[in-house]
Design a protein around this motif. Structure first.
Motif, short mmCIF file in Angstrom:
data_model
loop_
_atom_site.label_atom_id
_atom_site.label_comp_id
_atom_site.label_asym_id
_atom_site.label_seq_id
_atom_site.Cartn_x
_atom_site.Cartn_y
_atom_site.Cartn_z
N ALA A 118 -4.25 -5.23 -8.24
CA ALA A 118 -3.59 -5.70 -7.02
C ALA A 118 -4.56 -5.71 -5.85
O ALA A 118 -5.41 -4.82 -5.70
N GLU A 140 -3.54 -6.66 0.20
CA GLU A 140 -2.34 -7.27 0.77
C GLU A 140 -1.16 -7.13 -0.18
O GLU A 140 -0.04 -6.81 0.24
N GLU A 141 -1.39 -7.35 -1.47
CA GLU A 141 -0.31 -7.19 -2.45
C GLU A 141 0.21 -5.75 -2.46
O GLU A 141 1.43 -5.52 -2.52
N THR A 142 -0.71 -4.80 -2.40
CA THR A 142 -0.30 -3.39 -2.41
C THR A 142 0.47 -3.04 -1.14
O THR A 142 1.45 -2.29 -1.20
N ARG A 171 3.99 -4.48 -1.55
CA ARG A 171 4.76 -3.72 -2.54
C ARG A 171 5.15 -2.35 -1.99
O ARG A 171 6.27 -1.87 -2.20
#
Length: 237
Positions: A141, A144-146, A149
């Motif tokens: 990940a 930004e994805e983390t 989430r």
């Protein structure tokens, strides 16, 4: 009551010289705790002892906790990669029941993905809040994805809590405090394995996670301003 199957993650490191390293992670479907690895049962390596360079403010006491729960679950992985450099390239493949992920990347990035899920599911009280994210583990990940989430999972948790607490206020203060404690655990683990590894793959994998937790704390402190552009003009009524 619905009978759920264990959640399983199979990581495979494929090296340029043809060598392959496999690592399996199984989570209990009800507790989301990592099922202990059979080969690690009964081992008493010194650096996994609870009082060996124990994390500051560790909430675990002697009773029933001879070993650090995270260190015990990381032990086999640390030993397997202690002679490898973090920057070496390899193909990392992660198989789950739903799909397969793969990436040509560094050993460090592959290890960071595995370390992240192990640390979240090893029944360390400080890391307990990360179990829902581990259930929906996303290998490799981005930052930004983390961030998305993390914030999404936290707000979803607040929603379920608020159903029984009508006066509950929803903000990110508690999440920021959680990540401050996570950074202490990361620092403690680095101290634990520093003398075990001969090369830097294991250490830099944890350094990567530590840097990520520091970034998340900073982003939360700035009210997730880095994500605002995603929702600009698109707020749902």
């Amino acid at each position: 009551m619905i009978k759920r199957s264990p959640f399983e993650y199979h990581y495979q490191f494929q090296f340029l010289n043809g060598q392959i390293k496999d690592y399996h992670i199984t989570l209990d479907p009800d507790t989301l705790s990592m099922v202990p690895i059979a080969s690690a049962t009964g081992k008493t390596t010194e650096w996994v002892r609870l009082h060996f360079k124990q994390c500051r403010h560790c909430p675990l006491q002697d009773e029933g906790h001879a070993n650090c729960p995270i260190a015990v679950n990381l032990m086999e992985l640390v030993e397997a990669f202690k002679d490898l450099f973090s920057y070496h390239d390899c193909m990392v493949v992660c198989h789950t029941a739903e799909r397969t992920y793969s990436k040509q990347t560094s050993i460090m990035e592959g290890l960071s993905a595995i370390f992240g899920i192990i640390m979240a599911t090893s029944d360390c009280p400080v890391m307990e809040f990360l179990k829902p994210m581990a259930r929906f583990h996303l290998p490799f990940a981005t930052i930004e994805e983390t961030t998305v989430r993390t914030a999404s999972m936290y707000l979803l948790a607040q929603y379920f809590k608020s159903r029984n607490q009508s006066e509950m206020r929803c903000d990110f203060k508690a999440l920021e405090e959680h990540y401050s404690r996570v950074q202490v655990v990361n620092e403690g683990l680095l101290e634990r394995i520093h003398g075990v590894t001969r090369e830097d793959a294991d250490i830099n994998a944890i350094v990567t996670l530590h840097s990520l937790s520091q970034f998340l704390s900073m982003e939360i402190d700035y009210s997730l301003s880095g994500l605002a552009y995603i929702f600009a003009g698109r707020y749902m009524d």
